[in-house]
Write a protein that holds these residues in place. Structure first.
Motif, short mmCIF file in Angstrom:
data_model
loop_
_atom_site.label_atom_id
_atom_site.label_comp_id
_atom_site.label_asym_id
_atom_site.label_seq_id
_atom_site.Cartn_x
_atom_site.Cartn_y
_atom_site.Cartn_z
N ALA A 52 5.75 -5.01 -4.50
CA ALA A 52 6.56 -3.96 -3.86
C ALA A 52 5.72 -3.25 -2.79
CB ALA A 52 7.05 -2.95 -4.90
N THR B 172 4.40 -6.63 -14.71
CA THR B 172 4.65 -5.29 -14.18
C THR B 172 3.65 -4.98 -13.07
OG1 THR B 172 5.40 -4.59 -16.36
CG2 THR B 172 4.92 -2.86 -14.78
N ASN B 173 2.38 -5.31 -13.31
CA ASN B 173 1.37 -5.07 -12.28
C ASN B 173 1.67 -5.88 -11.02
OD1 ASN B 173 -0.07 -3.39 -13.94
ND2 ASN B 173 -1.51 -4.97 -14.62
N ILE B 174 2.05 -7.14 -11.20
CA ILE B 174 2.34 -7.99 -10.05
C ILE B 174 3.55 -7.44 -9.29
CG2 ILE B 174 3.16 -10.27 -9.35
CD1 ILE B 174 1.41 -11.47 -11.55
N ALA B 175 4.57 -6.99 -10.01
CA ALA B 175 5.77 -6.43 -9.36
C ALA B 175 5.38 -5.19 -8.55
CB ALA B 175 6.84 -6.10 -10.39
N ARG B 176 4.54 -4.34 -9.11
CA ARG B 176 4.10 -3.14 -8.40
C ARG B 176 3.35 -3.52 -7.12
NH1 ARG B 176 1.58 0.20 -13.44
NH2 ARG B 176 0.45 1.31 -11.85
N ASP B 177 2.46 -4.50 -7.26
CA ASP B 177 1.68 -4.92 -6.09
C ASP B 177 2.57 -5.55 -5.03
OD1 ASP B 177 -1.35 -6.00 -7.89
OD2 ASP B 177 -0.57 -4.02 -7.36
N TYR C 85 1.44 -14.95 -5.57
CA TYR C 85 1.08 -13.53 -5.42
C TYR C 85 -0.34 -13.40 -4.86
CZ TYR C 85 -1.36 -9.43 -7.31
OH TYR C 85 -2.19 -8.36 -7.49
N VAL C 86 -1.26 -14.19 -5.40
CA VAL C 86 -2.65 -14.13 -4.94
C VAL C 86 -2.73 -14.55 -3.47
CG1 VAL C 86 -4.93 -15.15 -5.27
CG2 VAL C 86 -3.64 -14.40 -7.24
N SER D 98 2.82 -7.03 -19.24
CA SER D 98 1.92 -6.12 -18.54
C SER D 98 1.51 -6.68 -17.18
CB SER D 98 0.68 -5.89 -19.41
OG SER D 98 -0.28 -5.16 -18.71
N ASP D 99 1.14 -7.95 -17.16
CA ASP D 99 0.71 -8.54 -15.90
C ASP D 99 1.87 -8.63 -14.91
OD1 ASP D 99 -0.72 -11.53 -14.57
OD2 ASP D 99 -1.50 -9.50 -14.44
N THR E 211 10.43 -9.50 -11.18
CA THR E 211 11.32 -8.59 -11.92
C THR E 211 12.11 -9.37 -12.97
OG1 THR E 211 11.51 -7.31 -9.90
CG2 THR E 211 13.10 -6.83 -11.64
#
Lengths: 240, 418
Positions: B396, B389-394, B289-290, B386-387, B345
């Motif tokens: 997307a 969810t944040n990663i999934a949002r980013d 992701y990074v 929590s992390d 997800t």
């Protein structure tokens, strides 16, 4: 050298190997902690997406206001130009005015571009809403406010889609107006050269007034963005 | 037999063999009985201590599934053969379809064959697909039975994960979506009587037809606009569903489309990995992701620079603009954003299950030192969710941003044709 330092510091009561072990643990501790570090915190834009969108929306509002002010100034300028006696001076003033308006519309187009900060912020907020909705769908039926939250998120996603459409429309409109400015700029100057000054100024006035369509379109974008932010505001955040 | 209420316990045996039998009404459902032998931490010492139809005895035959029919199942536990680290034997059941709400009245009976036997009757249940009935546990030098009656929303897999057992994913272990309970299970190969008497079948059919007619009549009266404009019926029904967009890159272009889900249908949870594997996969996801984030930001800055250059150009565009724009388009198209978004997800669902399992254990636990450990694990799982969810949002967002950057570089190519 390290051994001598350790021996000097801890001559009697501490085993050097114990101290070395403790120092090693201290060095390793950050790497142990890093295993638990959240990766998303390394995103420099890791702020609430709705806050970013509100900030970009205020930039759009400022840009819109500036365009509106420029249009108003340009109309006043055209009135002054009409009263000038020197034909050369009229030509110079109209030329300058059109260049200024062109730059202003370029600026607006940059703000409305597909890869602009506003488009990024809008998409970040929308995709975040979609992911949030998926999270709620995975919760059991008795999760607090599940149905209500899903319904509100659905509304927010629809609102974001509307903003997207309006943004695309505003972009298309601004592109058309830019083409009009550039086309009419050349035509108006030609008309002034052949003595059709009044007609030229009337045409220029029409072009400038037409730019109000852009400000109206951007006002709608702003309103719709506000509505989507409100639609999402009542859903409790699950994580940030 | 002495029936215990939910939460109660009573002495069962000192030693020897104990028979634990589960009895239910065959026409109401087909539960699969399962026994977990767990240690002091509430986890199986290894996967061999999960006894069920797929594995009918534990090491050294200490626990054996001796009966498994359409209306009962029975385990025999040799108490003296259980290793010292096994502190409890938990007796549960799972459903591949239906719910335990329809199996109220199911009885668990435990005894040694001599003396009074103990039992627990299921009286409270709703939509669960897995349920812990009771457990036998060491108490000083003897064994006691405790009636539990605790449900799980998932099936065998999440239940096994709760006790630290791993099962290979198979159709029998996946969580079944919530669906109406089956009236009969003919053809499942369990030899149970599946057909209702013919008189009752006709009555059932008549009632069904009557219900459909009544429903149609009530809709017709409640929706006068459908009488006036029948062409509105289908669009209005579609409005009850949410259109879900999907998008993926395929070798020759982009595949996208939509499908419809009922607007608030529960999307079933399932996890193919154990806890430690989830964390390993999370770290791999995080690193990728990074990288993707950095790459997209770099591309965004490059596009802004190219657009700035083009706006200042007089004459022909430098060839490097064209070449680099093409390269950026190729690289953006091959970025595996969608793959990692799906991973995020899936891991998020696993984290959700982890949290649920820990919350169940916390609710059942009263010993302070174990509570502390469970609380730490729960915090860890919540941070993970929590992390993720944040990663999934980013991710997307990065997926959409990549598309827009490709369009942006396309404009640069159009502005600077070769």
């Amino acid at each position: 050298m390290t051994r001598r330092i350790l021996a000097a510091l801890f001559p009697r009561f501490w085993s050097r190997s114990v101290v070395a072990y403790l120092l090693l643990m201290l060095c390793c501790a950050p790497s142990l902690w890093s295993q638990e570090t959240s990766y998303s915190s390394r995103n420099p834009n890791r702020t609430n997406p709705t806050i970013i969108l509100e900030s970009e929306m205020s930039n759009i509002r400022a840009s819109n206001a500036q365009l509106g002010a420029r249009i108003q100034t340009a109309m006043e300028k055209l009135e002054e130009v009409a009263r000038l006696t020197s034909e050369d001076e009229k030509e110079v003033q109209v030329d300058t005015l059109f260049f200024t308006l062109r730059d202003e519309v370029y600026g607006v187009l940059d703000k409305l571009d597909l890869n602009s900060d506003f488009a990024d912020a809008l998409n970040r907020a929308k995709e975040g809403t979609i992911v949030l909705r998926s999270w709620y769908l995975r919760q059991p039926p008795d999760y607090p406010n599940r149905e209500q939250s899903i319904a509100q998120l659905d509304r927010a996603i629809q609102e974001y889609d509307i903003v997207d459409q309006r943004l695309n429309q505003s972009r298309t409109l601004a592109q058309e107006k830019l083409s009009t400015i550039m086309r009419q700029h050349r035509v108006i100057l030609q008309e002034m050269k052949i003595g059709k000054v009044l007609e030229a100024i009337a045409a220029a006035r029409a072009v400038v007034e037409g730019l109000n369509d852009i400000t109206q379109a951007m006002t709608v974008v702003e309103q719709k963005t506000q509505e989507s932010l409100q639609a999402q505001a009542s859903v409790p955040p699950i994580s940030n | 037999m002495r029936l215990l209420p939910k939460g109660a316990n009573a002495p069962l045996a000192q030693s020897g063999k104990v028979r634990v039998e589960l009895v239910w009404e065959a026409h109401r459902g087909a539960p699969n009985a399962v026994c977990f032998a767990v240690d002091a931490a509430g986890r199986v010492p290894d996967d061999d201590w999960l006894v069920f139809r797929g594995r009918d005895q534990s090491p050294k035959g200490a626990i054996r599934l001796v009966l498994d029919t359409s209306d009962r199942a029975a385990f025999v536990v040799a108490l003296d053969a259980l290793p010292a680290n096994v502190q409890r034997c938990v007796f549960a059941a799972t459903l591949e379809s239906g719910r335990f709400g329809d199996l109220r009245g199911t009885l668990l009976a435990a005894g040694t064959g001599s003396g009074e036997s103990l039992g627990f009757r299921l009286e409270e249940a709703s939509d669960e697909q897995a349920l812990i009935f009771a457990e036998i546990y060491r108490h000083q030098s003897a064994w006691k039975l405790r009636a539990i009656g605790q449900g799980f929303t998932g099936g065998l897999y999440p239940l096994a994960a709760h006790f630290g057992a791993k099962l290979a994913p198979s159709s029998g272990n996946h969580v079944a979506p919530t669906e109406a309970p089956a009236a009969s299970d003919a053809g499942t190969g369990r030899g149970r009587p599946a057909k209702a008497p013919s008189g009752k079948r006709w009555l059932g059919r008549l009632l069904l037809v009557g219900f459909v007619l009544a429903a149609a009549a009530s809709v017709w009266f409640l929706k006068p606009e459908w009488r006036a404009a029948p062409e509105r019926i289908w669009p209005d029904i579609q409005g009850f569903f949410t259109e879900v967009r999907f998008f993926d890159w395929i070798p020759w272009g982009r595949l996208e489309g939509t499908f419809r889900l009922p607007s608030s249908a529960v999307q079933p949870l399932g996890c193919d990995w154990g806890d430690e594997e989830v964390f390993e996969r999370y770290h791999r996801l995080g690193e990728n992701y990074v990288q993707i984030l950095g790459r997209v930001d770099q591309s965004n800055d490059l596009l802004a620079a190219f657009r700035g250059q083009i706006s200042q150009l007089h004459g022909a565009c430098p060839e490097v603009l064209h070449r680099h724009s093409q390269r950026e388009i190729e690289e953006l198209k091959t970025q595996p954003v969608e793959t990692w978004l799906k991973e995020a997800t899936a891991l998020n669902a696993c984290a959700g299950l982890m949290i649920k399992a820990l919350e169940s254990r916390l609710a059942a636990e009263s010993r302070p030192i174990i509570l502390q450990r469970l609380l730490r694990e729960a915090d860890r799982a919540r941070n993970l969710e929590s992390d993720l969810t944040n990663i999934a949002r980013d991710l997307a967002y990065l997926r959409n941003k990549s598309e827009r950057l490709i369009a942006g570089f396309g404009e640069v190519l159009d502005a600077c044709p070769q």
